[in-house]
Scaffold this motif. Structure first.
Motif, PDB file in Angstrom:
ATOM      1  N   THR A 114       0.837  -1.198   0.000  1.00  0.00           N
ATOM      2  CA  THR A 114       0.000   0.000   0.000  1.00  0.00           C
ATOM      3  C   THR A 114       0.873   1.251   0.000  1.00  0.00           C
ATOM      4  O   THR A 114       1.726   1.428   0.878  1.00  0.00           O
ATOM      5  CB  THR A 114      -0.930   0.021   1.226  1.00  0.00           C
ATOM      6  OG1 THR A 114      -1.786  -1.128   1.181  1.00  0.00           O
ATOM      7  CG2 THR A 114      -1.786   1.274   1.240  1.00  0.00           C
ATOM      8  N   ARG A 115       0.661   2.121  -0.980  1.00  0.00           N
ATOM      9  CA  ARG A 115       1.457   3.343  -1.077  1.00  0.00           C
ATOM     10  C   ARG A 115       0.988   4.338  -0.020  1.00  0.00           C
ATOM     11  O   ARG A 115      -0.217   4.494   0.223  1.00  0.00           O
ATOM     12  CB  ARG A 115       1.327   3.967  -2.463  1.00  0.00           C
ATOM     13  CG  ARG A 115       1.806   3.066  -3.585  1.00  0.00           C
ATOM     14  CD  ARG A 115       1.718   3.780  -4.918  1.00  0.00           C
ATOM     15  NE  ARG A 115       2.607   4.935  -4.971  1.00  0.00           N
ATOM     16  CZ  ARG A 115       2.585   5.832  -5.952  1.00  0.00           C
ATOM     17  NH1 ARG A 115       1.719   5.725  -6.940  1.00  0.00           N
ATOM     18  NH2 ARG A 115       3.431   6.856  -5.942  1.00  0.00           N
ATOM     19  N   GLY A 306      11.250  -4.214   0.804  1.00  0.00           N
ATOM     20  CA  GLY A 306      10.616  -4.764  -0.382  1.00  0.00           C
ATOM     21  C   GLY A 306       9.852  -3.759  -1.212  1.00  0.00           C
ATOM     22  O   GLY A 306       9.320  -4.107  -2.274  1.00  0.00           O
ATOM     23  N   GLU A 307       9.776  -2.515  -0.759  1.00  0.00           N
ATOM     24  CA  GLU A 307       9.041  -1.490  -1.499  1.00  0.00           C
ATOM     25  C   GLU A 307      10.000  -0.756  -2.436  1.00  0.00           C
ATOM     26  O   GLU A 307      11.108  -0.396  -2.061  1.00  0.00           O
ATOM     27  CB  GLU A 307       8.395  -0.493  -0.532  1.00  0.00           C
ATOM     28  CG  GLU A 307       7.460   0.495  -1.199  1.00  0.00           C
ATOM     29  CD  GLU A 307       6.708   1.348  -0.191  1.00  0.00           C
ATOM     30  OE1 GLU A 307       5.669   1.925  -0.557  1.00  0.00           O
ATOM     31  OE2 GLU A 307       7.169   1.446   0.961  1.00  0.00           O
ATOM     32  N   ARG A 308       9.536  -0.528  -3.671  1.00  0.00           N
ATOM     33  CA  ARG A 308      10.373   0.164  -4.641  1.00  0.00           C
ATOM     34  C   ARG A 308      10.538   1.630  -4.269  1.00  0.00           C
ATOM     35  O   ARG A 308       9.595   2.258  -3.761  1.00  0.00           O
ATOM     36  CB  ARG A 308       9.773   0.060  -6.046  1.00  0.00           C
ATOM     37  CG  ARG A 308       9.827  -1.331  -6.646  1.00  0.00           C
ATOM     38  CD  ARG A 308       9.420  -1.323  -8.106  1.00  0.00           C
ATOM     39  NE  ARG A 308       8.027  -0.974  -8.300  1.00  0.00           N
ATOM     40  CZ  ARG A 308       7.610   0.156  -8.862  1.00  0.00           C
ATOM     41  NH1 ARG A 308       8.489   1.055  -9.271  1.00  0.00           N
ATOM     42  NH2 ARG A 308       6.331   0.393  -9.020  1.00  0.00           N
ATOM     43  N   PRO A 309      11.702   2.220  -4.530  1.00  0.00           N
ATOM     44  CA  PRO A 309      11.891   3.654  -4.277  1.00  0.00           C
ATOM     45  C   PRO A 309      10.864   4.475  -5.051  1.00  0.00           C
ATOM     46  O   PRO A 309      10.517   4.145  -6.181  1.00  0.00           O
ATOM     47  CB  PRO A 309      13.314   3.914  -4.794  1.00  0.00           C
ATOM     48  CG  PRO A 309      14.004   2.590  -4.715  1.00  0.00           C
ATOM     49  CD  PRO A 309      12.949   1.572  -5.007  1.00  0.00           C
ATOM     50  N   GLY A 310      10.386   5.536  -4.414  1.00  0.00           N
ATOM     51  CA  GLY A 310       9.454   6.443  -5.070  1.00  0.00           C
ATOM     52  C   GLY A 310       8.003   6.014  -5.032  1.00  0.00           C
ATOM     53  O   GLY A 310       7.143   6.695  -5.599  1.00  0.00           O
ATOM     54  N   VAL A 344      16.335   5.544   8.382  1.00  0.00           N
ATOM     55  CA  VAL A 344      15.281   5.091   7.481  1.00  0.00           C
ATOM     56  C   VAL A 344      15.380   5.863   6.164  1.00  0.00           C
ATOM     57  O   VAL A 344      15.975   6.947   6.102  1.00  0.00           O
ATOM     58  CB  VAL A 344      13.871   5.298   8.093  1.00  0.00           C
ATOM     59  CG1 VAL A 344      13.688   4.403   9.304  1.00  0.00           C
ATOM     60  CG2 VAL A 344      13.637   6.764   8.464  1.00  0.00           C
ATOM     61  N   ASP A 345      14.800   5.289   5.107  1.00  0.00           N
ATOM     62  CA  ASP A 345      14.730   5.951   3.806  1.00  0.00           C
ATOM     63  C   ASP A 345      13.365   6.617   3.666  1.00  0.00           C
ATOM     64  O   ASP A 345      12.332   5.928   3.695  1.00  0.00           O
ATOM     65  CB  ASP A 345      14.920   4.943   2.671  1.00  0.00           C
ATOM     66  CG  ASP A 345      16.326   4.374   2.626  1.00  0.00           C
ATOM     67  OD1 ASP A 345      17.280   5.176   2.734  1.00  0.00           O
ATOM     68  OD2 ASP A 345      16.460   3.151   2.488  1.00  0.00           O
ATOM     69  N   ILE A 346      13.355   7.925   3.542  1.00  0.00           N
ATOM     70  CA  ILE A 346      12.115   8.674   3.290  1.00  0.00           C
ATOM     71  C   ILE A 346      12.289   9.364   1.947  1.00  0.00           C
ATOM     72  O   ILE A 346      13.099  10.283   1.808  1.00  0.00           O
ATOM     73  CB  ILE A 346      11.829   9.694   4.405  1.00  0.00           C
ATOM     74  CG1 ILE A 346      11.734   8.997   5.764  1.00  0.00           C
ATOM     75  CG2 ILE A 346      10.537  10.451   4.102  1.00  0.00           C
ATOM     76  CD1 ILE A 346      11.615   9.945   6.941  1.00  0.00           C
TER      77      ILE A 346
END
Length: 420
Positions: A114-115, A306-310, A344-346
């Motif tokens: 879920t985005r 597991g979520e793609r960047p962007g 974390v990556d935001i």
């Protein structure tokens, strides 16, 4: 229908086709990303190869229909129609219906995770709420209907032109508009602002102070199931895919209540996680604040395993004026600090320049150029300061149902595709 680039080796043919069938053909061809003429050509080819005609199609009210076909195909088709003892209109209708049956509407492409899109800026009044609503509406529009969209090249042209020719941005050139199927996603709008602007603008009622709320769930004091608070928005144009979690004025106390919560950065995620299976996209309309609530929102938008960047992250709404630039620096500093502190990556999904009006002169045009020059994050949307959005707010209706053909609606659909 306009002649394709290869019209020199094709011939234009004119017949009749029922309006409903012509519309279905137009939508389905767009869904599959092919020219109408290619669909008709394939349908005629397949129909002619059958041993006999297919089921009769109701051709009442058939009207003029033209397309381009390979040389000789139309004459061959006319001969087969004659041999089968049916009218030319009936043969064409059966051919088109045969292609439709062989090429069903594709399934909506749903994200694996879920985005989570955090619409934010520390400065108030830039139009975060309008962008949240318009983007959510564009993501939820009917995938079995066509909607006017400003294509990506038009946005690029508008941004290039804004510096030298201010009146060219945003563009109104009809050649820059395409009719595309809606995205058909299941969308939850979260009003995370205690001022309740998103809730009020969409005609919903703010939650009562003495009841349950998102604030209570984040503070670890829920009074029920959060799903019970969700309302549906504009069922007719959005097919029940667009929902809203209304705000409550108790969110003014959220930072104070979060100060006593363990792992407070994850408070919004803990509250919304049970809802995620029901939606493809969750959009959070953030308050103009740099407090603990903004930390929780930014953390919720972080990139997951597991979520793609962007796919998820922060969408920053600004205006083409100086104070937006100051607020932008404060917001990005907070997000970057959170990135470092929590490791974390935001992701930044982009910048939306909202309420743009080149008639405001050098301040507007030079500020727009300043946003364009940032490059990372890049400008992904340019929305004009036009009357339709204000009217939709006054009428408490979604913009894309109140004025679906307005330049602002067209720009919202472009934004949805830019960040898809």
């Amino acid at each position: 229908m306009s002649s394709p680039a290869t019209s020199s080796d094709r011939e234009k043919v004119v017949s009749k086709l029922p309006g409903w069938l012509r519309q279905n053909l137009k939508i389905r061809a767009a869904q599959h990303g092919i020219e109408i003429q290619a669909a008709v050509e394939q349908g005629i080819r397949d129909w002619c190869s059958l041993a006999s005609a297919t089921a009769t199609v109701d051709t009442a009210g058939a009207d003029s229909f033209s397309t381009f076909l390979p040389p000789g195909q139309w004459e061959e088709f006319r001969q087969v129609v004659t041999d089968r003892g049916i009218s030319l209109i009936q043969g064409l209708a059966q051919s088109v219906q045969l292609w439709l049956d062989a090429n069903p509407a594709p399934d909506v492409a749903r994200p694996e995770v879920t985005r989570r899109i955090i619409v934010c800026n520390q400065k108030g009044g830039v139009g975060k709420t309008a962008i949240t609503a318009g983007l959510g509406e564009a993501l939820a529009e009917d995938p079995n209907a066509l909607h006017a969209v400003r294509v990506a090249k038009a946005l690029a042209k508008a941004l290039r032109a804004s510096d030298a020719h201010p009146d060219d941005a945003p563009t109104n050139d009809p050649l820059d508009i395409e009719n595309l199927p809606g995205l058909g996603l299941r969308v939850l709008l979260v009003d995370f602002d205690p001022q309740c602007h998103l809730t009020n603008q969409l005609g919903a009622t703010p939650l009562p102070m003495n009841g349950d709320s998102l604030t209570n769930h984040m503070a670890g004091d829920p009074k029920g199931d959060l799903r019970d608070l969700i309302v549906s928005i504009g069922d007719t144009p959005f097919g029940g895919r667009l929902h809203l979690l209304p705000a409550c004025n108790d969110a003014f106390l959220l930072d104070v209540r979060l100060s006593a919560v363990r792992a407070r950065e994850a408070a919004l995620e803990r509250a919304l996680a049970p809802l995620e299976a029901d939606y493809d996209v969750i959009l959070v309309d953030c308050p103009p604040s740099l407090g603990l609530s903004m930390d929780a929102a930014a953390y919720y938008g972080r990139r997951r395993d597991g979520e793609r960047p962007g796919q998820s992250g922060a969408l920053i709404v600004v205006q083409a004026e100086d104070s937006s630039a100051d607020a932008y620096e404060l917001l990005t500093t907070q997000i970057d600090d959170l990135r470092g502190d929590l490791q974390v990556d935001i992701d930044y999904l982009g910048i939306v320049v909202n309420l743009y009006d080149s008639r405001r002169g050098f301040i507007a045009t030079s500020s727009l150029q300043g946003w364009v020059d940032i490059k990372d994050p890049r400008v992904v949307g340019l929305i004009g300061d036009l009357k339709e959005q204000k009217e939709a707010v006054r009428m408490k209706q979604p913009l894309l149902s109140y004025a679906p053909k307005s330049q602002q609606a067209i720009g919202m659909r472009a934004l949805a595709r830019e960040i898809a």
